[in-house]
Structure formats: C-alpha cells, structure tokens
Design a protein around this motif. Sequence first.
Motif, mmCIF file in Angstrom:
data_model
loop_
_atom_site.group_PDB
_atom_site.id
_atom_site.type_symbol
_atom_site.label_atom_id
_atom_site.label_comp_id
_atom_site.label_asym_id
_atom_site.label_seq_id
_atom_site.Cartn_x
_atom_site.Cartn_y
_atom_site.Cartn_z
ATOM 1 N N HIS A 179 1.308 21.170 25.692
ATOM 2 C CA HIS A 179 0.283 21.238 24.664
ATOM 3 C C HIS A 179 -0.679 22.403 24.868
ATOM 4 O O HIS A 179 -1.633 22.552 24.115
ATOM 5 C CB HIS A 179 -0.538 19.942 24.639
ATOM 6 N N GLY A 180 -0.467 23.170 25.936
ATOM 7 C CA GLY A 180 -1.408 24.261 26.199
ATOM 8 C C GLY A 180 -2.786 23.768 26.590
ATOM 9 O O GLY A 180 -3.772 24.481 26.441
ATOM 10 N N ILE A 240 -6.486 26.197 17.057
ATOM 11 C CA ILE A 240 -5.227 26.650 17.610
ATOM 12 C C ILE A 240 -4.409 25.405 17.953
ATOM 13 O O ILE A 240 -4.928 24.458 18.541
ATOM 14 C CB ILE A 240 -5.490 27.492 18.890
ATOM 15 N N GLY A 241 -3.139 25.387 17.548
ATOM 16 C CA GLY A 241 -2.290 24.224 17.794
ATOM 17 C C GLY A 241 -1.941 24.103 19.254
ATOM 18 O O GLY A 241 -2.372 24.916 20.065
ATOM 19 N N PRO A 242 -1.166 23.088 19.605
ATOM 20 C CA PRO A 242 -0.487 22.170 18.699
ATOM 21 C C PRO A 242 -1.147 20.802 18.541
ATOM 22 O O PRO A 242 -0.663 20.013 17.752
ATOM 23 C CB PRO A 242 0.867 21.981 19.398
ATOM 24 N N SER A 243 -2.241 20.518 19.238
ATOM 25 C CA SER A 243 -2.728 19.140 19.189
ATOM 26 C C SER A 243 -4.247 19.132 19.131
ATOM 27 O O SER A 243 -4.903 19.822 19.913
ATOM 28 C CB SER A 243 -2.245 18.392 20.437
ATOM 29 N N SER A 244 -4.812 18.374 18.195
ATOM 30 C CA SER A 244 -6.268 18.381 18.105
ATOM 31 C C SER A 244 -6.891 17.772 19.353
ATOM 32 O O SER A 244 -7.912 18.249 19.833
ATOM 33 C CB SER A 244 -6.747 17.668 16.842
ATOM 34 N N THR A 277 -5.418 20.211 22.593
ATOM 35 C CA THR A 277 -5.687 21.650 22.576
ATOM 36 C C THR A 277 -7.110 21.929 22.077
ATOM 37 O O THR A 277 -7.927 22.466 22.820
ATOM 38 C CB THR A 277 -4.648 22.395 21.706
#
Lengths: 289, 228
Positions: free
Chosen positions: B58-59, B15-19, B22
């Motif tokens: 970024h969640g 799930i995005g947005p950042s490896s 997130t």
Amino acid sequence: MRAYKVLESCKRDSTDLCEYMIRREIRVSGVSRERIIERFEKMLDTMEAAAKHALDAPLKSVSGITGGDAYRYNEYIKSRGSLMGDIPAAAIAYALSGAETNASMGRIVACPTAGSCGIVPAAILATARARNLPRETVIRALIVSGLVGLIIADNACLVGAEGGCQAECGSAAAMAAAAVCYMLGGDNDACFHAGAIAIKNVLGLVCDPVGGLVEIPCIKRNAGGVVNALTSADLALAGVKSYIPFDEVVDAMKSVGDALPAKLKETALGGLADTASGRELKNMVFGQD
Amino acid sequence: MSDYSLFDIVGPVMIGPSSSHTAGAARLGKTAARLVDGDIVEVKMILHGSFAATHKGHGTDKALLAGLMGLSPDDEGIKSAFEIAKKRGLQYSFTCEDSGRHHPNTVKFIIKTSPGETHEITGSSTGGGRIIISTVDGLELNFTGERNMLVTRHKDTPGVISHITALLYEYRVNIGNMNVSRNRDDGIAGMYMETDNQLDTELIEKIRQVPGVLEARQLTALYDGGGV
Ligand code: SF4
C-alpha cells in the motif's frame, strides 16, 4: 438523511438534487457556494487526469502484480471497436485507468473510496464527452453523486471493511447512475431509481482483495461497476422504476453487509483472496507465510 | 441530521492506493512532524496491526516518510519518498510489531531532531484518510488535525495555564480539547489545546510573553473535511 425526505423537500422548494445538496452543504459546513464549486473544480481536474493517465502506455501497480489493462482495452477499442457503444466503451477505459492510477500510487479522488475511485468519474466523463455536455453540468452531476453517497453513508456505509464491496463499488455505481441520469435530464425520482437499481444489481458483493491490496478484483470491479451504473441510468431514463425504493434498498445493503462474515470484508481471508491463485499472488508480493 | 460533509463522500484528492493505508499514513507523518519542533534528523517507525501486515503493497512506508518530510496526502512526491529522504540525509527505519493493543492501523514514531531531542508519537489511521494522534511523549491526546491546535511548553507552576486561557477568552477563542502533560522531571509542562478558531499572530505573541511560557506555537488545521 433519507432519499424520500430529500425528494419531498425538493418538491416543496421546486428545486433539483444538485441545488438541494449545495444548500445543505452551505448550511452544514458554513462554506460558500463559490468555495464548494472551486473545490469540485479541483477534484474534477484530478479525476480527468486519472481517467486518462493509464491509457497511452501500460501502467504497473506498485506491487507489480497488476497493470496495463486500461492501455490494453483502450488499444482494443481503438483498433477493433468495442462490443458495446461508445459511451460504455470509453467509460470502461476511464474506469480501468482511474483504478490503475490508484494502484500505481498516482493521484486520484476517493469517490466514495480509493478502491472504487474509477467508477463515478468514468461514467460522468464518458457521458459528457459523447453528449457534449458543459463542464458546469459535469460538476453538478458530481454533486448529485455526492448526495447519493451521503445517504448511503448515513444509513449503511461506504467501506468494504464494514459492508463488503457492495458498499464500495456498489455505492459508487449508485452514485454514478444517479449522476448520469441527472446529466441527461432525468427528474429527481428517476435519479434515485437509477441509484436503487445499481445497488440491487450487486447486492451482497463481497470484499475479497487478493493479498489485501486494492488491485484484484478491485480494478476490474471498477470496469463492471461503471457498466452497472450506465445500465441503471439507462433504465431509469427509459422510465423503468425500482419496485423497492432507494431507501429500502440501502437498508437491505446494510443488513446484508452486517450479515457478511468478517472474512469477506477486506480481511483478505475469503473469496478470491483465499483461492490457490490468490494466495500465490499474495506470496509473490509479501513472500511466503 | 447527518454529520457528513459532501467532501467526505467525494474526496479527498490523494495518492493511491488506499485512503487508510496511504492518505491516512501521509497525514500521520505530516502531523507528527508538525508536533515536534526543529528539524528531523532521524526517525524510527514501528508499525502495528494491518499497517505491519500490508504496508509494502500500500506504500504505507513511503507515505509515512513523505508526510514526515512535509508532503501532503495528494503530493505525487510520495512515490519517491525514499529517494527524497536520501537526498535530504534523513535517516529512517521501519520495524513491524504486533502488539494488538492498538487500533489496527497504528504507527509509533521515534523522532530525533537537530536540537538533539527525542520524541515519541503514536497515531492511528481511522479510515477514509482520517487520523488520530493518541500519544505525544507519553501524554495521551486525541488530536485529529481537523482543528487548530495550540502547543505550549511552560514552567510547571500555578497560574500559567489560567493566564493563557484568560488571553484566549479575551480574544473570544473557544477551546475544544485540552491536555496537559506534567510528567517531565525538569519541571516543564506541555500543553496541547484544540481551538475552534485560528489564533492570530498578535495573540500567539502575547501567549509567548506570559511569565513561565517557554514556547508557544500554533498548528493550523491540517485539512477541512475530505478535500485536503
Ligand atoms: S474488493 Fe474490497 S478493496 Fe476492492 S474495491 Fe471492492 S471493497 Fe474495495
């Protein structure tokens, strides 16, 4: 791993880049060929869904500052037709959709990163659709894209924080260029020429995300990245060669990345992030400093 | 020769947005939950560095919480983590602290479980969705979740550990990393041992029967390479 060595070894074994990569993966991680293909099947499903997810209705990012451009662009090509041909137009729509899906906390495949996740699927899927290529070819092309990314990872890097956006959207474009070239029958050498040209086109591109969010300029750089990939693949398929070989281009990317100041490597302290509008957008999300 | 797998380059599904902010955060949460025994009733998360600075966009907060509730980095439920936690009655809070001593993307979990225990776990997201758990209840670890881990609690008396390692040898299980904590006042030690292969249930049962062993369980590898 170096491209010239891969090419030598493919020549010796009279095999292609995809087969080389599968054999290497079996050797290195001990997984079976079937398991490798199975995992790629699953990733391809996710890529296809993300490439279309944001096309039929506007999709907002979690921060709320971006979104809706994949839908806007797709409506435009449906109603008025794109300035470009069918393949680049579809590829741009898919790339925007993938990148917007990522920014909205949707499901994507990092390829090579989340920020650049739209490029490789968009190039491959748009080409496969227009040329009626089977799913098996799409998966083989994806594996070739992985090989190109792996060589870059080994000799430079794939993350904006270390190498700037040339390392993310530039690498993704190189991976996609080689993959498309492969799908359309380019030989092993041509695939690396395609990859080299794609990196050269964006050598030095900085990583400057507004507010540190993977949205501005990232989403549009996916659209630009996929067109770069298609341009490079087209040149290579025409027989155009990169005067500087792929391995040396990757070395140049590494040294340029090292030379970039920290403020242009994902810290959101320079470039577009440090413009008046960039700062204003950041404050909209995070509040005043 | 390169260490990378093909799946480090293409993948993970996430799930995005950042490896790092997130996917890595979800993995940290999930790993922390697996390290504690019993149901989690309350969790405080203290964010450091760039986790603290940009978690909202970024969640990261949702991903950490979702992971603690057992969701994987590719689960679309991550987006609704707050609602899910509310439904489950899980209490949670986030605070930001800038200690600067840790890796930029670091979180400390203070977890209360239903048996009434409190655990402190610190971990970092190291890029590309990879993680490292660096401390559990004061014990320094180096756990990435990429390999299987045997966790035991046992009486801090001589012979217990050698008994366990002898059993592992008997079953031809190779030990990677091993950490033992004995800084408990109650004479109980904890052991965290990374193993190359997965232990079968028979072996785990035998370890549980070793005199002095109070608890033994296996955390199977969280993921193999990039593809979740
Ligand atoms: S600008 Fe930075 S964060 Fe955005 S896609 Fe490029 S490298 Fe990734």
